[in-house]
Write an enzyme that holds these catalytic residues in place. Structure first.
Site, PDB file in Angstrom:
ATOM      1  N   LYS A   1       0.839  -1.190   0.000  1.00 19.53           N
ATOM      2  CA  LYS A   1       0.000   0.000   0.000  1.00 19.53           C
ATOM      3  C   LYS A   1       0.881   1.251   0.000  1.00 19.53           C
ATOM      4  O   LYS A   1       1.745   1.419   0.877  1.00 19.53           O
ATOM      5  CB  LYS A   1      -0.913   0.006   1.227  1.00 19.53           C
ATOM      6  CG  LYS A   1      -1.957  -1.099   1.218  1.00 19.53           C
ATOM      7  CD  LYS A   1      -3.017  -0.872   0.155  1.00 19.53           C
ATOM      8  CE  LYS A   1      -4.151  -1.871   0.263  1.00 19.53           C
ATOM      9  NZ  LYS A   1      -5.216  -1.612  -0.738  1.00 19.53           N
TER      10      LYS A   1
ATOM     11  N   ASP B   1      -8.804  -0.044 -10.338  1.00 18.03           N
ATOM     12  CA  ASP B   1      -9.572  -0.619  -9.238  1.00 18.03           C
ATOM     13  C   ASP B   1     -10.799   0.248  -8.985  1.00 18.03           C
ATOM     14  O   ASP B   1     -11.895  -0.063  -9.431  1.00 18.03           O
ATOM     15  CB  ASP B   1      -8.710  -0.760  -7.978  1.00 18.03           C
ATOM     16  CG  ASP B   1      -9.470  -1.405  -6.821  1.00 18.03           C
ATOM     17  OD1 ASP B   1     -10.655  -1.768  -6.988  1.00 18.03           O
ATOM     18  OD2 ASP B   1      -8.896  -1.552  -5.721  1.00 18.03           O
TER      19      ASP B   1
ATOM     20  N   LYS C   1     -13.560  -7.173  -8.128  1.00 19.19           N
ATOM     21  CA  LYS C   1     -13.905  -7.488  -6.744  1.00 19.19           C
ATOM     22  C   LYS C   1     -15.406  -7.753  -6.674  1.00 19.19           C
ATOM     23  O   LYS C   1     -16.202  -6.979  -7.218  1.00 19.19           O
ATOM     24  CB  LYS C   1     -13.546  -6.334  -5.803  1.00 19.19           C
ATOM     25  CG  LYS C   1     -12.052  -6.075  -5.663  1.00 19.19           C
ATOM     26  CD  LYS C   1     -11.803  -4.874  -4.750  1.00 19.19           C
ATOM     27  CE  LYS C   1     -10.319  -4.601  -4.573  1.00 19.19           C
ATOM     28  NZ  LYS C   1     -10.076  -3.355  -3.805  1.00 19.19           N
TER      29      LYS C   1
END
Length: 327
Positions: free
Chosen positions: A150, A224, A246
């Site tokens: 991250k 994303d 996702k």
């Protein structure tokens, strides 16, 4: 016995703290959707995400609003029209997949014609922190095959170099969570390429990522937050090389399977990712992730405790679910 729906909110403590560019959390707050039909029980888990305006209360209310339809026998194709993409539909969709499998005795693996689904190499997440702290985390996990790191500040060069030095043999994904300013984008991409990073996720904010189409990208850049469902894909082809699917974004396995097929047709590389949830949330994603380029399904590894039974994890591998868990 008529079909019935149960909606529960649950909290699972995270081991330590999970930190990204938007903040930190110490627990995974999830919603469990359980549908009973006769003697069969189907379960699905979702993780409401505040980035998309979702809360435990709002997602539970969305599911509650379609209770009459669910208890009246709603099918998965009907569900796609009855609810929008998002966490709420994901919980219901996955519960219906599980219910169908339990009622028919025909597993989701068989339904998807996955004759021999394989264990997958999953990323393990290194939280955002000071470079030396992130290096310590990376060093402790340097034997893993794939790390997801991250980042997402105005100056991540020291973080990228520190993590690479601490884990010289691991493949590394960087996830900026929309956090890189435009004026540092090319610099950070160049540093990432020099460090042998495999892929960078969502460097710029969704809706403000046009610059990605105007510059030379020296490594794979993955959407994303900019991609939620199949209809988003075509418009992203000039800006991104890969997409992250996702279940909590697509609204379940049904739409995710369609999205995967279309992404392959458009020649995107594919990552299957997750929110921080339990093995129940990961189980359908493990089946979706068969044959994709990158897998990031480490949610249960970040928890202090998981559901029982859970998925089997060993080193960097995660195995497909047993029917006792899901499907």
């Amino acid at each position: 016995m008529p079909r019935s729906l149960e909606i529960q909110t649950e909290s699972f403590p995270i081991s330590g703290t999970f930190t990204i560019s938007r903040g930190a959390k110490t627990s995974a707050e999830v919603i469990l959707c359980t549908i009973r039909d006769g003697g069969a029980v189907g379960r699905g888990e979702c993780v409401p995400y505040r980035r998309y305006g979702e809360t435990l209360e709002s997602v539970a209310a969305q599911i509650e609003a379609v209770r009459p339809l669910i208890e009246g026998g709603l099918t998965r194709p009907e569900l796609q029209r009855a609810m929008p993409p998002g966490a709420a539909r994901n919980a219901v969709d996955c519960a219906l997949w599980d219910l169908e499998a339990k009622r028919s005795g025909n597993s989701v693996i068989a339904e998807l014609r996955l004759a021999a689904p394989q264990p997958l190499t999953t990323a393990f997440t290194i939280s955002l922190g000071e470079p030396d702290v992130m290096a310590d985390q990376a060093r402790a996990n340097a034997d893993r095959a794939l790390l997801k790191v991250k980042v997402g500040t105005g100056d991540d060069e020291s973080r990228i170099r520190a993590v690479r030095l601490a884990a010289p043999d691991a493949a590394i994904i960087l996830d900026a969570n929309e956090g890189w300013p435009e004026d540092t984008l090319e610099h950070h991409l160049r540093v990432a390429a020099e460090a042998g990073i495999a892929l960078v996720e969502q460097p710029l904010p969704a809706g403000k990522d046009e610059l990605l189409a105007e510059i030379r990208r020296p490594l794979l850049v993955c959407a994303d937050e900019s991609v939620h469902h199949t209809g988003d894909l075509a418009s992203l082809r000039d800006r991104y090389d890969a997409i992250n699917i996702k279940l909590d974004k697509t609204g379940g396995l049904t739409e995710a399977l369609a999205m995967k097929k279309e992404a392959q047709r458009l020649d995107f590389e594919i990552m299957v990712g997750c929110m921080v949830g339990t093995s129940l949330a990961m189980a359908p994603a493990v089946l979706l992730a068969q044959g994709v380029d990158f897998v990031d399904l480490d949610g249960p590894l970040l928890l202090a405790r998981d559901r029982e039974p859970g998925l089997r994890y060993a080193a960097s591998l995660v195995w497909p679910p047993d029917a006792a868990l899901w499907g």
